[in-house]
Design a protein around this motif. Structure first.
Motif, PDB file in Angstrom:
ATOM      1  N   THR A 170     -28.037 -42.548 -38.651  1.00 20.70           N
ATOM      2  CA  THR A 170     -28.398 -43.250 -39.882  1.00 20.70           C
ATOM      3  C   THR A 170     -27.483 -44.420 -40.229  1.00 20.70           C
ATOM      4  O   THR A 170     -27.974 -45.468 -40.634  1.00 20.70           O
ATOM      5  CB  THR A 170     -28.419 -42.293 -41.089  1.00 20.70           C
ATOM      6  N   VAL A 171     -26.157 -44.260 -40.064  1.00 18.97           N
ATOM      7  CA  VAL A 171     -25.256 -45.311 -40.570  1.00 18.97           C
ATOM      8  C   VAL A 171     -25.479 -46.652 -39.860  1.00 18.97           C
ATOM      9  O   VAL A 171     -25.754 -47.655 -40.525  1.00 18.97           O
ATOM     10  CB  VAL A 171     -23.788 -44.848 -40.512  1.00 18.97           C
ATOM     11  N   THR A 182     -28.973 -48.107 -40.776  1.00 17.59           N
ATOM     12  CA  THR A 182     -29.068 -48.643 -42.128  1.00 17.59           C
ATOM     13  C   THR A 182     -28.361 -49.990 -42.227  1.00 17.59           C
ATOM     14  O   THR A 182     -28.906 -50.958 -42.754  1.00 17.59           O
ATOM     15  CB  THR A 182     -28.396 -47.674 -43.126  1.00 17.59           C
ATOM     16  N   ILE A 183     -27.130 -50.078 -41.692  1.00 19.24           N
ATOM     17  CA  ILE A 183     -26.332 -51.297 -41.837  1.00 19.24           C
ATOM     18  C   ILE A 183     -26.998 -52.469 -41.116  1.00 19.24           C
ATOM     19  O   ILE A 183     -27.147 -53.560 -41.679  1.00 19.24           O
ATOM     20  CB  ILE A 183     -24.909 -51.081 -41.278  1.00 19.24           C
ATOM     21  N   SER A 191     -30.295 -53.485 -42.878  1.00 15.54           N
ATOM     22  CA  SER A 191     -30.030 -54.101 -44.182  1.00 15.54           C
ATOM     23  C   SER A 191     -29.399 -55.470 -44.011  1.00 15.54           C
ATOM     24  O   SER A 191     -29.736 -56.417 -44.725  1.00 15.54           O
ATOM     25  CB  SER A 191     -29.090 -53.243 -45.014  1.00 15.54           C
ATOM     26  N   ASN A 240     -32.018 -45.571 -47.801  1.00 17.89           N
ATOM     27  CA  ASN A 240     -30.714 -46.195 -48.052  1.00 17.89           C
ATOM     28  C   ASN A 240     -30.750 -47.707 -47.971  1.00 17.89           C
ATOM     29  O   ASN A 240     -29.816 -48.367 -48.404  1.00 17.89           O
ATOM     30  CB  ASN A 240     -29.694 -45.670 -47.035  1.00 17.89           C
ATOM     31  N   THR A 257     -27.994 -50.701 -49.745  1.00 19.17           N
ATOM     32  CA  THR A 257     -27.161 -51.440 -48.807  1.00 19.17           C
ATOM     33  C   THR A 257     -27.554 -52.915 -48.798  1.00 19.17           C
ATOM     34  O   THR A 257     -26.699 -53.805 -48.796  1.00 19.17           O
ATOM     35  CB  THR A 257     -27.321 -50.836 -47.398  1.00 19.17           C
ATOM     36  N   VAL A 274     -19.552 -51.035 -47.566  1.00 13.55           N
ATOM     37  CA  VAL A 274     -20.867 -50.435 -47.318  1.00 13.55           C
ATOM     38  C   VAL A 274     -20.787 -49.375 -46.218  1.00 13.55           C
ATOM     39  O   VAL A 274     -21.386 -48.301 -46.330  1.00 13.55           O
ATOM     40  CB  VAL A 274     -21.868 -51.546 -46.963  1.00 13.55           C
ATOM     41  N   SER A 299     -21.627 -45.542 -46.808  1.00 12.15           N
ATOM     42  CA  SER A 299     -22.746 -44.970 -46.049  1.00 12.15           C
ATOM     43  C   SER A 299     -22.299 -43.744 -45.269  1.00 12.15           C
ATOM     44  O   SER A 299     -23.021 -42.749 -45.180  1.00 12.15           O
ATOM     45  CB  SER A 299     -23.311 -45.983 -45.062  1.00 12.15           C
ATOM     46  N   ASN A 350     -21.932 -40.897 -47.648  1.00 11.22           N
ATOM     47  CA  ASN A 350     -23.277 -40.463 -48.065  1.00 11.22           C
ATOM     48  C   ASN A 350     -23.973 -39.680 -46.978  1.00 11.22           C
ATOM     49  O   ASN A 350     -24.603 -38.662 -47.238  1.00 11.22           O
ATOM     50  CB  ASN A 350     -24.141 -41.685 -48.398  1.00 11.22           C
ATOM     51  N   ALA A 351     -23.864 -40.171 -45.746  1.00 10.26           N
ATOM     52  CA  ALA A 351     -24.557 -39.508 -44.637  1.00 10.26           C
ATOM     53  C   ALA A 351     -24.017 -38.096 -44.453  1.00 10.26           C
ATOM     54  O   ALA A 351     -24.764 -37.166 -44.195  1.00 10.26           O
ATOM     55  CB  ALA A 351     -24.392 -40.310 -43.362  1.00 10.26           C
TER      56      ALA A 351
END
Lengths: 460, 312
Positions: free
Chosen positions: B99-100, B103-104, B107, B187, B191, B236, B240, B243-244
């Motif tokens: 996910t990290v 997402t980054i 985004s 997410n 982000t 971020v 993240s 959060n993950a």
């Protein structure tokens, strides 16, 4: 220009956020409004002088059953002027029990709570309940009229700790049209593991789009398949004579279910829906699978929604064993201790009302749960429903033809909810191609470990 | 004479030290006074629960969470031999890895696009950040419909291309991937918004002088945008990561940790142990291990990552 866009964007965001929170707030409002309306719309002359005794009733009935239960509660509130029962939905059985354990002994605890059968030991051990037996004795209330199997399950050391309420057992649902299309007799459903395998093959050969059988990875169904072949779930007579110290089924009994499923997977006649019961039911209704096992409480729902003829049958057992029968499932009502006596007495009145044959008849017909009071079966309402849906009868027949034994009495132990999850993981592993011997051994080790640590936590 | 001077100097130093000490104490107390509200709040909502969790992790408990038997480090020992806990550690790491970066990268890509000055770009900025306004529960329900094995859009789309349907949430090989996709989607909004903010605050003169030097788009991206964005990116990434590690909602809604514990991330496993199996002791031990893990990783990130961060 850019500035305005940014402003517009911010406004939009706030609107979105506000809309979200507003929707929630208005829902809450609507809820409280309806509940207050109900109270005010049914004015009772004595209300001003004689304040009603409020009883808080936590339950875990979602969906159609929730509607049926709330109607019963409303009827009760309207039928007399002394007691006001507030039924509050607390999520699934697991969630409701967790909430109870968190608030037990505080102001916010309810007066009475509905707890699933495997929560029985956990409730007794919690120390925050008053056995129903106290009220039975005080009132000379006759519990012998209840269904025998229900008494067998809920009577522990000659004491009723809780009042049975909604009881169900698993049954096998099958698609009669698919049976006939495959040249099978829709009126004589398969009764053993082996017959199910045969029927599944025939159905799959006739229609390659349709699988034969689905077994949801659900610990309760596994327990029932064990009981039906006379196997104990826990040792010490399913925990009825002493606290269990390990599992009670033999390797042959436990493995029979895994191997049965494995064979069907190899023959490609098995439909895998994992732990998802809803998908399984919609798969059945869509004609993806011809047979599945599920609680009798879904009977009404399945029969109403199917566009083909639905058959209901007894759950199967291995050919080399005798059919022993089913264990009662469902839930019972518990009286919470440390409340005013007046409040508890009011809750007791409501419990007795739920037992009456009229209420039980309505409940049985609306949901498919049993009438715990067999007199209800003589009510006109039930007779009419049976004429229309003879399948509902099968669920009652299966329960009443159960042999009474420790196996069908059902296990009592506080770690059973955890045990179910262990079994479910094991079943899923086999569904996805895991090796039976290894998976079975892992599951048994984890079960025994869980029993051990549950006993250790109680200082035993 | 000299002796006297030394003495007076010593005396002076003494007084000076004393005054300095008092001054220090004074400013320390003043500082503490300013910190008092947050210290109070942290103590009630963080430090006390942390201490209590450590305490609980040495005990077995009954269903209400009251301690019954002291077992010392037994709960921790059990964890390290438990195949389920090892599985959930593995799953959590995989989940973070899925996910990290996803997402980054997505985004950042969207933020770069939305940073262009075009007519109507605000509409796109709104769309890209809109997932921020959707709760995890609502988003999970929405994804549940998409993932549905027979009536879900994803499988119907596959069917039109003649591909076999996928058991998105029921197939152990796919479940974690599916949960990760929905998490990335959830997410992106937050982000994206932070990164866009970072991009907007980069000085335009830097780009203008680069333009004069004749630098291309990607050269500017590599040499100006990314370095100038690095504090925001660092923030971020750290957030993240944490959060993950703490994901719970979507797992509970979509898979309940199944199939075969393939999506049983640590926080879900803690929830299950404490509130479904009523083993608050074992759950606390897991929580402590998660705490140490996040602490370590954040520490490493600060040590390694921060070197590359360029502060103005």
């Amino acid at each position: 220009m850019k500035k305005w866009l940014t402003v517009g964007f911010v406004i939009f965001l706030t609107l979105v956020l506000a809309a979200c929170t507003n929707a929630e707030a208005s829902e809450d409002q609507a809820e409280t409004e309806t509940s207050t309306n109900q109270e005010t719309e049914t004015p009772t002359p004595s209300e001003d002088t004689n304040e009603k005794q409020v009883v808080t009733f936590w339950h875990a009935m979602g969906g159609a059953a929730q509607g049926a239960l709330e109607k019963i509660v409303d009827d009760y509130n309207n039928s007399q002027d002394d007691i006001q029962v507030n039924a509050e939905y607390q999520g699934t059985y697991d969630e409701a029990l967790t909430k109870f354990h968190t608030v037990a002994g505080t102001e916010t605890a309810p007066t009475m709570i509905q707890v699933f059968e495997i929560g029985t030991m956990s409730m007794i051990n919690s120390g925050h309940i008053e056995p129903i037996q106290n009220y039975v004795d005080k009132d000379n209330y006759d519990m012998t009229g209840l269904e025998e199997n229900i008494i067998n399950y809920y009577k522990i050391d000659d004491t009723f700790y809780s009042m049975p309420f909604n009881s169900s057992t698993p049954v096998m649902y099958y698609n009669k049209d698919a049976f006939e299309a495959a040249g099978l007799d829709g009126e004589t459903p398969p009764r053993t593991f082996e017959e199910i395998m045969e029927a599944s093959k025939a159905i799959h050969q006739n229609n390659s789009e349709m699988k034969g059988f689905a077994l949801q990875a659900y610990g309760w169904l596994f327990e029932q398949l064990l009981a039906n072949q006379g196997a104990l779930l826990m040792n010490n007579d399913n925990g009825r004579t002493d606290t269990p110290t390990e599992i009670g089924f033999t390797e042959e009994q436990g493995k029979s279910i895994f191997q049965w499923v494995e064979t069907m997977i190899e023959e490609e006649t098995f439909a895998n829906y994992g732990t998802d019961g809803d998908s399984m039911v919609s798969g059945f209704l869509a004609g993806d699978v011809a047979m599945f096992m599920q609680s009798s409480a879904s009977a009404r729902d399945v029969i109403d929604n199917a566009d083909f003829e639905v058959g209901v049958a007894f759950i199967p057992h291995p050919e080399n064993t005798e059919r022993e029968g089913v264990v009662i499932g469902g839930a019972s009502l518990w009286m919470v201790d440390d409340k005013d006596q007046a409040e508890k007495d009011a809750a007791w009145e409501f419990m007795k009302y739920l037992q009456t044959k009229e209420v039980q008849a309505e409940w049985h017909v609306e949901t498919g749960y049993f009438a715990i009071n067999p007199e209800a079966y003589n009510e006109e309402l039930v007779k009419d429903a049976y004429a229309e849906m003879p399948q509902l009868r099968v669920t009652v027949d299966q329960l009443q033809s159960t042999t009474s034994s420790y196996a069908t009495q059902g296990a009592i132990m506080d770690m059973i909810p955890e045990g179910r999850r262990i079994i479910e993981t094991a079943l899923e592993t086999v569904y996805n191609g895991g090796e039976v011997d290894e998976t079975y051994q892992n599951a048994v080790d984890q079960l025994n470990q869980s029993i051990e640590s549950a006993n250790a936590a109680r200082g035993e | 004479m000299t002796e006297f001077v030394i003495q007076s100097e010593q005396a002076y130093a003494k007084v000076w030290n004393k005054a300095r000490k008092r001054q220090r104490l004074h400013s320390f107390l003043k500082g503490l006074l300013f910190l008092l509200p947050s210290i109070l709040l942290f103590s009630v909502f963080l430090f006390y629960p942390l201490a209590k969790t450590i305490y609980l992790s040495f005990y077995l408990t009954d269903a209400s969470g009251a301690t019954t038997v002291y077992v010392g480090l037994e709960n921790y020992k059990q964890l390290f031999i438990s195949p389920i806990f090892q599985k959930s550690l593995e799953v959590t790491f995989l989940f973070v890895v899925y996910t990290v970066p996803g997402t980054i990268v997505i985004s950042l890509f969207l933020a770069l696009l939305a940073n262009e000055k075009l007519k109507g770009i605000g509409i796109f900025r709104t769309i890209f950040s809109s997932t921020m306004g959707i709760s995890v529960a609502a988003a999970s329900v929405f994804w549940m419909f998409l993932f549905h094995p027979t009536i879900g859009w994803l499988n119907q789309m596959l069917a039109t291309f003649g591909v076999d349907s996928i058991g998105w949430l029921t197939d152990p090989d796919w479940a974690l991937f599916s949960v990760s996709i929905s998490t990335i989607w959830m997410n992106i909004g937050f982000t994206f918004l932070i990164l866009l903010g970072g991009l907007q605050s980069i000085d335009r003169y830097l780009y203008e002088s680069a333009d004069i030097d004749g630098a291309g788009y990607f050269y500017k991206l590599r040499r100006i945008t990314i370095p100038m964005l690095s504090p925001t990116l660092f923030f971020v990434i750290t957030v993240s990561f944490i959060n993950a590690f703490q994901t719970f909602g979507q797992v509970d809604m979509l898979t309940r940790g199944g199939p075969q514990n393939e999506t049983n991330v640590i926080v879900y496993s803690i929830y299950q142990e404490a509130f479904m199996n009523y083993k608050h002791g074992a759950a606390s031990a897991q929580a402590i291990i998660l705490f140490i893990l996040i602490l370590l990783l954040t520490f490493i990130q600060f040590k390694l990552g921060e070197r590359k961060v360029h502060y103005q």
